[in-house]
Every structure is written in C-alpha cells, then in structure tokens.
Design a protein around this motif. Structure first.
Motif, PDB file in Angstrom:
ATOM      1  N   ALA A  32       0.846  -1.190   0.000  1.00 48.42           N
ATOM      2  CA  ALA A  32       0.000   0.000   0.000  1.00 48.42           C
ATOM      3  C   ALA A  32       0.881   1.241   0.000  1.00 48.42           C
ATOM      4  N   ALA A  33       0.364   2.303  -0.580  1.00 46.78           N
ATOM      5  CA  ALA A  33       1.063   3.582  -0.582  1.00 46.78           C
ATOM      6  C   ALA A  33       0.053   4.667  -0.228  1.00 46.78           C
ATOM      7  N   LEU A  34       0.387   5.461   0.795  1.00 44.81           N
ATOM      8  CA  LEU A  34      -0.511   6.511   1.273  1.00 44.81           C
ATOM      9  C   LEU A  34       0.198   7.852   1.217  1.00 44.81           C
ATOM     10  N   ALA A  35      -0.582   8.898   1.012  1.00 46.07           N
ATOM     11  CA  ALA A  35      -0.019  10.250   1.035  1.00 46.07           C
ATOM     12  C   ALA A  35      -1.042  11.224   1.595  1.00 46.07           C
ATOM     13  N   TYR A  36      -0.562  12.145   2.413  1.00 43.84           N
ATOM     14  CA  TYR A  36      -1.383  13.269   2.845  1.00 43.84           C
ATOM     15  C   TYR A  36      -0.914  14.478   2.048  1.00 43.84           C
ATOM     16  N   CYS A  37      -1.864  15.186   1.427  1.00 42.67           N
ATOM     17  CA  CYS A  37      -1.523  16.280   0.515  1.00 42.67           C
ATOM     18  C   CYS A  37      -2.284  17.555   0.872  1.00 42.67           C
ATOM     19  N   GLU A  89      -2.107  -1.274  10.299  1.00 35.40           N
ATOM     20  CA  GLU A  89      -1.120  -0.204  10.105  1.00 35.40           C
ATOM     21  C   GLU A  89      -1.653   0.889   9.180  1.00 35.40           C
ATOM     22  N   ILE A  90      -2.315   0.460   8.103  1.00 38.42           N
ATOM     23  CA  ILE A  90      -2.876   1.428   7.153  1.00 38.42           C
ATOM     24  C   ILE A  90      -3.935   2.288   7.848  1.00 38.42           C
ATOM     25  N   ILE A  91      -4.832   1.627   8.558  1.00 38.62           N
ATOM     26  CA  ILE A  91      -5.914   2.345   9.246  1.00 38.62           C
ATOM     27  C   ILE A  91      -5.344   3.290  10.311  1.00 38.62           C
ATOM     28  N   GLU A  92      -4.303   2.837  11.020  1.00 40.99           N
ATOM     29  CA  GLU A  92      -3.680   3.682  12.042  1.00 40.99           C
ATOM     30  C   GLU A  92      -3.081   4.945  11.434  1.00 40.99           C
ATOM     31  N   LYS A  93      -2.388   4.791  10.304  1.00 46.80           N
ATOM     32  CA  LYS A  93      -1.777   5.958   9.650  1.00 46.80           C
ATOM     33  C   LYS A  93      -2.848   6.915   9.144  1.00 46.80           C
ATOM     34  N   MET A  94      -3.902   6.363   8.532  1.00 43.80           N
ATOM     35  CA  MET A  94      -4.981   7.232   8.049  1.00 43.80           C
ATOM     36  C   MET A  94      -5.673   7.928   9.207  1.00 43.80           C
ATOM     37  N   ASN A  95      -5.811   7.235  10.330  1.00 38.78           N
ATOM     38  CA  ASN A  95      -6.420   7.829  11.514  1.00 38.78           C
ATOM     39  C   ASN A  95      -5.585   9.001  12.033  1.00 38.78           C
ATOM     40  N   ASP A  96      -4.262   8.846  11.988  1.00 40.39           N
ATOM     41  CA  ASP A  96      -3.376   9.938  12.404  1.00 40.39           C
ATOM     42  C   ASP A  96      -3.670  11.199  11.593  1.00 40.39           C
ATOM     43  N   TRP A  97      -3.748  11.023  10.278  1.00 39.98           N
ATOM     44  CA  TRP A  97      -3.988  12.171   9.398  1.00 39.98           C
ATOM     45  C   TRP A  97      -5.396  12.726   9.551  1.00 39.98           C
ATOM     46  N   LEU A  98      -6.385  11.832   9.608  1.00 37.81           N
ATOM     47  CA  LEU A  98      -7.779  12.269   9.710  1.00 37.81           C
ATOM     48  C   LEU A  98      -8.060  12.962  11.037  1.00 37.81           C
ATOM     49  N   SER A  99      -7.328  12.572  12.078  1.00 35.44           N
ATOM     50  CA  SER A  99      -7.517  13.181  13.397  1.00 35.44           C
ATOM     51  C   SER A  99      -6.810  14.528  13.505  1.00 35.44           C
ATOM     52  N   TYR A 100      -5.641  14.615  12.887  1.00 39.23           N
ATOM     53  CA  TYR A 100      -4.816  15.813  13.040  1.00 39.23           C
ATOM     54  C   TYR A 100      -5.169  16.902  12.028  1.00 39.23           C
ATOM     55  N   PHE A 101      -5.507  16.487  10.800  1.00 35.24           N
ATOM     56  CA  PHE A 101      -5.802  17.442   9.729  1.00 35.24           C
ATOM     57  C   PHE A 101      -7.304  17.416   9.392  1.00 35.24           C
ATOM     58  N   GLU A 102      -7.779  18.510   8.846  1.00 32.83           N
ATOM     59  CA  GLU A 102      -9.160  18.564   8.357  1.00 32.83           C
ATOM     60  C   GLU A 102      -9.176  18.076   6.909  1.00 32.83           C
ATOM     61  N   LYS A 154     -15.851  -3.954  10.800  1.00 30.87           N
ATOM     62  CA  LYS A 154     -16.605  -3.381  11.917  1.00 30.87           C
ATOM     63  C   LYS A 154     -15.726  -2.656  12.931  1.00 30.87           C
ATOM     64  N   ASP A 155     -14.440  -3.036  13.010  1.00 32.74           N
ATOM     65  CA  ASP A 155     -13.546  -2.390  13.968  1.00 32.74           C
ATOM     66  C   ASP A 155     -12.862  -1.144  13.396  1.00 32.74           C
ATOM     67  N   ASN A 156     -13.107  -0.878  12.106  1.00 33.10           N
ATOM     68  CA  ASN A 156     -12.550   0.319  11.492  1.00 33.10           C
ATOM     69  C   ASN A 156     -13.483   1.491  11.785  1.00 33.10           C
ATOM     70  N   THR A 157     -13.215   2.159  12.892  1.00 28.02           N
ATOM     71  CA  THR A 157     -14.038   3.308  13.279  1.00 28.02           C
ATOM     72  C   THR A 157     -13.515   4.606  12.680  1.00 28.02           C
ATOM     73  N   VAL A 158     -12.447   4.494  11.883  1.00 28.32           N
ATOM     74  CA  VAL A 158     -11.812   5.664  11.285  1.00 28.32           C
ATOM     75  C   VAL A 158     -12.568   6.130  10.051  1.00 28.32           C
ATOM     76  N   LEU A 159     -12.963   5.166   9.232  1.00 30.84           N
ATOM     77  CA  LEU A 159     -13.518   5.505   7.929  1.00 30.84           C
ATOM     78  C   LEU A 159     -14.591   4.500   7.537  1.00 30.84           C
ATOM     79  N   ASP A 160     -15.726   4.991   7.096  1.00 32.36           N
ATOM     80  CA  ASP A 160     -16.814   4.148   6.610  1.00 32.36           C
ATOM     81  C   ASP A 160     -16.811   4.186   5.082  1.00 32.36           C
ATOM     82  N   LYS A 161     -17.160   3.045   4.447  1.00 31.00           N
ATOM     83  CA  LYS A 161     -17.098   3.004   2.981  1.00 31.00           C
ATOM     84  C   LYS A 161     -18.120   3.935   2.332  1.00 31.00           C
ATOM     85  N   GLY A 162     -19.086   4.424   3.111  1.00 36.47           N
ATOM     86  CA  GLY A 162     -20.046   5.372   2.579  1.00 36.47           C
ATOM     87  C   GLY A 162     -19.652   6.826   2.794  1.00 36.47           C
ATOM     88  N   ASP A 163     -18.442   7.052   3.301  1.00 35.09           N
ATOM     89  CA  ASP A 163     -17.965   8.418   3.549  1.00 35.09           C
ATOM     90  C   ASP A 163     -17.999   9.228   2.250  1.00 35.09           C
TER      91      ASP A 163
END
Length: 226
Positions: A82-87, A138-151, A170-179
């Motif tokens: 996986a490759a993630l970026a915050y921009c 790990e992916i969800i944790e990193k995305m959570n860091d960004w989603l929590s810190y940045f708008e 069900k344990d992914n409380t960071v992001l829902d597929k309907g977001d």
C-alpha cells in the motif's frame, strides 16, 4: 462502435475548457466521481473529470494556483502493499509505503483469495493471515493519524473489491465506505510504490476529458475555443 478516447487537461486550462463545454452542452455534475457529465444527444454522453484540488466553487475563469488549498489523502491499497499520502493543494506533505507477506510463493496467489477454496489450517497460512491483519491495522492507524490531526476534505482511493471487507470492517471506526469524501481513483495502478504514488498524484492534479472518438473533431474544436 463509438470507442472512447481520453485526454488530460492541464490545471491552468481546466476552467476555460469547462466553461466552453458548459456553454455548448447540457450537463450535470457527478459529485462522487468529481466530474461533469455532458449530453451529446439522448443516448450519448461524455465526461470531464476535474483536478482533485479544483472544487466547483473554485472553478472560475482563472484558477489561482496559490488558492488551491484542498487537504486530501491518496490511498493505493493492494494485497501485500500500500502507498498513502497526505496532501495539501499541489503538494505531498507526508507519505508512507507498506509491505506485508500475504502471497503464497508457489501459486503467487493472495492468501485472501486462497482462503475461499482451501481454508487456513497450515502454519504458513496462519502467518500470512496474521500479517494481513497487521497490514490493514497499520494502514488504518496511519490514516487515523492524518484524519484526526488534519481537516481532510477528500480521500482518493484505489482499493481492490476483494479487499473492501478487510479494510472497511466493523472495527474500522476511522472511515466508513459510505464516507462522502471518498473518491475512487479512475485509473489502473500496477503496484503501490512511491514512484506510482507520485504518478497518481500528478494525474489527479490534471483534469481528464473522455468522449466517443467519433466526436473527437467536434469536441476538440469546442474545448480549444478561445
């Protein structure tokens, strides 16, 4: 057969192209895919995808590049990598590449696909499953860091259908597929690497027009009109 053709539109030209097309054709806007749908006739349509940082409110005659301050995440997720970026605006601010042992060496098949037919009794399978869980955590944790810190205003994702239940569980409380912020990247990506992350970022900073090739001359005359 009206085979489609596609052309990329520079960020600086997208406002003029959109204006020309909106004047010539009836249209509506597809928010989920971030694109205009133009009607050629009753049975034919074509599309203009906007660059990701360009919202409808910013689509004016002259786009000020310094004013493109959209905050967004790019997430490219495949089996085992996986490759993630915050921009922000036109820049990648942070990035992260993940790797995991999820492929059975002899068959070259993802453990997730193998489970559908063979189960998970062997030790190697259990290791791969454990790695799979850790990989998505790990992916969800990193995305959570960004989603929590940045708008974060938009999330551009490339996620194979077979992986959807493993990411949006069900344990992914960071992001829902309907977001409503999720935008499916409309392009095939060979592998989630930093190099391909840069290419996709560049691609998303451009617009893209897709239309039936048979109408190419007529449409190009309109989009390049001064």
């Amino acid at each position: 057969m009206n085979s489609p053709t596609s052309k990329l539109i520079d960020l600086q030209n997208i406002a003029q192209v959109a204006s020309n097309l909106k004047t010539a054709f009836s249209f509506n806007f597809d928010t989920e895919k971030h694109r205009f749908i133009f009607q050629l006739d009753k049975s034919n349509e074509f599309y203009l995808r906007l660059p990701l940082p360009v919202t409808l409110t910013k689509l004016s005659k002259e786009i000020e590049l310094d004013d493109l301050d959209l905050t967004y995440i790019i997430a490219i997720i495949q089996s085992g990598s996986a490759a993630l970026a915050y921009c922000e605006g036109l820049q990648i601010i942070e990035h992260k590449v993940f790797k995991a042992y999820m492929v059975r060496k002899k068959q070259g098949k993802s453990q997730l696909k193998y489970l559908k037919t063979k189960g998970k009794s062997k030790a190697g399978s259990r290791v791969r499953l454990s790695n799979t869980e850790h990989f998505f955590d790990e992916i969800i944790e990193k995305m959570n860091d960004w989603l929590s810190y940045f708008e974060v205003e938009s999330i551009a994702m490339s996620l194979n259908k077979t992986l959807i239940p493993y990411f949006f569980h069900k344990d992914n409380t960071v992001l829902d597929k309907g977001d409503e912020r999720i935008f499916k990247i409309p392009k095939h990506i060979e592998e989630p690497s930093f190099e391909n992350l840069l290419k996709i970022h560049s691609y998303l900073l451009q617009g893209e027009i897709t239309y039936p090739k048979v109408h190419e001359e007529m449409i190009e005359t309109i989009i390049y009109k001064d």
